[in-house]
Write a protein that holds these residues in place. Sequence first.
Motif, PDB file in Angstrom:
ATOM      1  N   ILE A   1      -9.402  17.457  -0.942  1.00  0.00           N
ATOM      2  CA  ILE A   1      -8.747  18.145   0.182  1.00  0.00           C
ATOM      3  C   ILE A   1      -8.563  17.181   1.357  1.00  0.00           C
ATOM      4  O   ILE A   1      -7.536  17.210   2.045  1.00  0.00           O
ATOM      5  CB  ILE A   1      -9.559  19.391   0.585  1.00  0.00           C
ATOM      6  N   GLU A   2      -9.549  16.316   1.582  1.00  0.00           N
ATOM      7  CA  GLU A   2      -9.424  15.300   2.630  1.00  0.00           C
ATOM      8  C   GLU A   2      -8.256  14.359   2.327  1.00  0.00           C
ATOM      9  O   GLU A   2      -7.431  14.061   3.203  1.00  0.00           O
ATOM     10  CB  GLU A   2     -10.717  14.503   2.740  1.00  0.00           C
TER      11      GLU A   2
ATOM     12  N   PHE B   1      -5.623   0.793  -6.887  1.00  0.00           N
ATOM     13  CA  PHE B   1      -4.845   1.871  -6.273  1.00  0.00           C
ATOM     14  C   PHE B   1      -3.518   1.252  -5.826  1.00  0.00           C
ATOM     15  O   PHE B   1      -3.487   0.378  -4.956  1.00  0.00           O
ATOM     16  CB  PHE B   1      -5.580   2.487  -5.087  1.00  0.00           C
ATOM     17  N   THR B   2      -2.425   1.701  -6.440  1.00  0.00           N
ATOM     18  CA  THR B   2      -1.132   1.065  -6.220  1.00  0.00           C
ATOM     19  C   THR B   2      -0.299   1.778  -5.160  1.00  0.00           C
ATOM     20  O   THR B   2      -0.498   2.955  -4.863  1.00  0.00           O
ATOM     21  CB  THR B   2      -0.313   1.007  -7.523  1.00  0.00           C
ATOM     22  N   VAL B   3       0.667   1.024  -4.635  1.00  0.00           N
ATOM     23  CA  VAL B   3       1.661   1.565  -3.712  1.00  0.00           C
ATOM     24  C   VAL B   3       2.990   1.690  -4.440  1.00  0.00           C
ATOM     25  O   VAL B   3       3.200   1.093  -5.496  1.00  0.00           O
ATOM     26  CB  VAL B   3       1.826   0.644  -2.476  1.00  0.00           C
ATOM     27  N   GLY B   4       3.870   2.496  -3.885  1.00  0.00           N
ATOM     28  CA  GLY B   4       5.253   2.536  -4.354  1.00  0.00           C
ATOM     29  C   GLY B   4       5.485   2.975  -5.781  1.00  0.00           C
ATOM     30  O   GLY B   4       6.537   2.663  -6.346  1.00  0.00           O
ATOM     31  N   GLU B   5       4.560   3.728  -6.363  1.00  0.00           N
ATOM     32  CA  GLU B   5       4.763   4.160  -7.749  1.00  0.00           C
ATOM     33  C   GLU B   5       5.950   5.103  -7.860  1.00  0.00           C
ATOM     34  O   GLU B   5       6.739   5.025  -8.813  1.00  0.00           O
ATOM     35  CB  GLU B   5       3.495   4.851  -8.262  1.00  0.00           C
ATOM     36  N   GLU B   6       6.103   5.972  -6.874  1.00  0.00           N
ATOM     37  CA  GLU B   6       7.135   7.003  -6.945  1.00  0.00           C
ATOM     38  C   GLU B   6       8.543   6.465  -6.701  1.00  0.00           C
ATOM     39  O   GLU B   6       9.517   7.192  -6.880  1.00  0.00           O
ATOM     40  CB  GLU B   6       6.833   8.108  -5.916  1.00  0.00           C
TER      41      GLU B   6
ATOM     42  N   LYS C   1     -13.946   3.641   1.796  1.00  0.00           N
ATOM     43  CA  LYS C   1     -14.731   4.366   0.801  1.00  0.00           C
ATOM     44  C   LYS C   1     -15.215   3.434  -0.312  1.00  0.00           C
ATOM     45  O   LYS C   1     -16.360   3.526  -0.770  1.00  0.00           O
ATOM     46  CB  LYS C   1     -13.896   5.516   0.210  1.00  0.00           C
ATOM     47  N   LEU C   2     -14.347   2.563  -0.775  1.00  0.00           N
ATOM     48  CA  LEU C   2     -14.708   1.646  -1.857  1.00  0.00           C
ATOM     49  C   LEU C   2     -15.764   0.635  -1.398  1.00  0.00           C
ATOM     50  O   LEU C   2     -16.715   0.337  -2.140  1.00  0.00           O
ATOM     51  CB  LEU C   2     -13.466   0.923  -2.363  1.00  0.00           C
ATOM     52  N   ILE C   3     -15.619   0.110  -0.207  1.00  0.00           N
ATOM     53  CA  ILE C   3     -16.614  -0.830   0.318  1.00  0.00           C
ATOM     54  C   ILE C   3     -17.962  -0.148   0.463  1.00  0.00           C
ATOM     55  O   ILE C   3     -19.014  -0.720   0.133  1.00  0.00           O
ATOM     56  CB  ILE C   3     -16.145  -1.415   1.667  1.00  0.00           C
ATOM     57  N   ALA C   4     -17.958   1.113   0.933  1.00  0.00           N
ATOM     58  CA  ALA C   4     -19.203   1.864   1.090  1.00  0.00           C
ATOM     59  C   ALA C   4     -19.910   2.070  -0.243  1.00  0.00           C
ATOM     60  O   ALA C   4     -21.143   2.179  -0.292  1.00  0.00           O
ATOM     61  CB  ALA C   4     -18.918   3.208   1.752  1.00  0.00           C
TER      62      ALA C   4
ATOM     63  N   ALA D   1      -4.526   3.764   2.463  1.00  0.00           N
ATOM     64  CA  ALA D   1      -5.092   2.508   1.972  1.00  0.00           C
ATOM     65  C   ALA D   1      -6.316   2.109   2.798  1.00  0.00           C
ATOM     66  O   ALA D   1      -7.326   1.660   2.249  1.00  0.00           O
ATOM     67  CB  ALA D   1      -4.044   1.404   2.006  1.00  0.00           C
ATOM     68  N   ASP D   2      -6.230   2.272   4.104  1.00  0.00           N
ATOM     69  CA  ASP D   2      -7.369   1.931   4.971  1.00  0.00           C
ATOM     70  C   ASP D   2      -8.559   2.844   4.690  1.00  0.00           C
ATOM     71  O   ASP D   2      -9.712   2.392   4.640  1.00  0.00           O
ATOM     72  CB  ASP D   2      -6.965   2.027   6.437  1.00  0.00           C
ATOM     73  N   LEU D   3      -8.293   4.131   4.505  1.00  0.00           N
ATOM     74  CA  LEU D   3      -9.367   5.080   4.213  1.00  0.00           C
ATOM     75  C   LEU D   3     -10.033   4.750   2.880  1.00  0.00           C
ATOM     76  O   LEU D   3     -11.268   4.742   2.765  1.00  0.00           O
ATOM     77  CB  LEU D   3      -8.811   6.507   4.188  1.00  0.00           C
TER      78      LEU D   3
END
Length: 377
Positions: free
Chosen positions: A12-13, A138-143, A34-37, A28-30
């Motif tokens: 939901i977030e 986690f990729t960008v621009g897939e759509e 999360k991944l670094i944490a 991407a920043d969020l």
Amino acid sequence: MVNAERLIGEFIELVQVDSESGGERQIADLLTEKLIALGLDVFEDNAGSEVELGKGTGNLIATWPGNGGNGPVFLLSAHMDTVKPGRGVKPQRQNGVIKSSGDTILGSDDKAGIAAILEALRVIKEQNISHGGLQVVFTVGEEIGLVGAKKLDYSRIKAGMGFVLDSGGPAGEIIIQAPQQYTFKAVIKGKAAHAGMAPEQGINAIVVASHAIANMHTGRIDSETTSNIGIISGGVATNIVPEQVTIQGEVRSLKPAKAKAQLEHMLDELKKAVEQFQATLDLQVEKEYDEIDLNPAALPVRIAVQAAKNIGVEAILTKTGGGSDANVFNGKGLACVNLGIGMQRVHTTDEFIMEEDLVNNARLVVEIIKVAQEMKG
């Protein structure tokens, strides 16, 4: 092991973070945080420098060293961008279903995949489950044409196989066949003339195009092949014989030879019509992505099948007529299945996902990580 409320809360977030294609910076920043944490080393490549990606956000490539496991290093992947309308998503949770408020998409395509991966990583960390090393992409621009996957910095990829979470079927659906796709753009140039005073002096580019299209086989060609003319544009006024028209189309097939043959057929019809009417033709052809054609005995397929059985869902090996980042990864030599994640009515404002599917997605990813320690080849 999966914390259902934590998973649903994170989903939901995520869907409330705007991330239409070209605007993935915030998500991407969020996700980097999360991944670094979670203890992963995160690198953002320069895929975002491509003009079509707008604001300069790259793919995230996160690496988690093995913690004593003997299994192979493999990749988990989902895409960060969504289609429009994807701004201001207000998720509604009711009776085990999560949907949008009705004026936007929900964004389960593909944030359901992202949420499953994040929850699985947390479970692995909390339960200290052994693994031989993981990478998360986690990729960008897939759509907008799988752009991020195409521009991914593959020098950073150490995994030998992968699992993409981006198909519409339920957890347990395993895509092992998907088509190769070609697109083409044809510009037909005729000759302008006054439509009322001297039409015989012109060459009507729209008429040329119509003759070509009328002779093309389009739609469902056979059980493995499709083709389409999707865009036609040209002409400036009804009293002018149109000098130019642009046609854009595509061809897909599970068999590359069939894709090539169908493409050549459509291009041949364009060339014949142009010659017949003494017009000219400018052609641009691009192979958008390679096919997926995995043997059921391939390691990632066997891992996914066993993982599905272990969590009590039916493993279904199937094919699709659509493309995904998994097509690009396979084309780069990275054996990769695409997994069903239960997203429904995607790319519409009626999009929804069942909470049960969200949970099963995460359970499946956890089990894939565990099973990979047992299947090494």
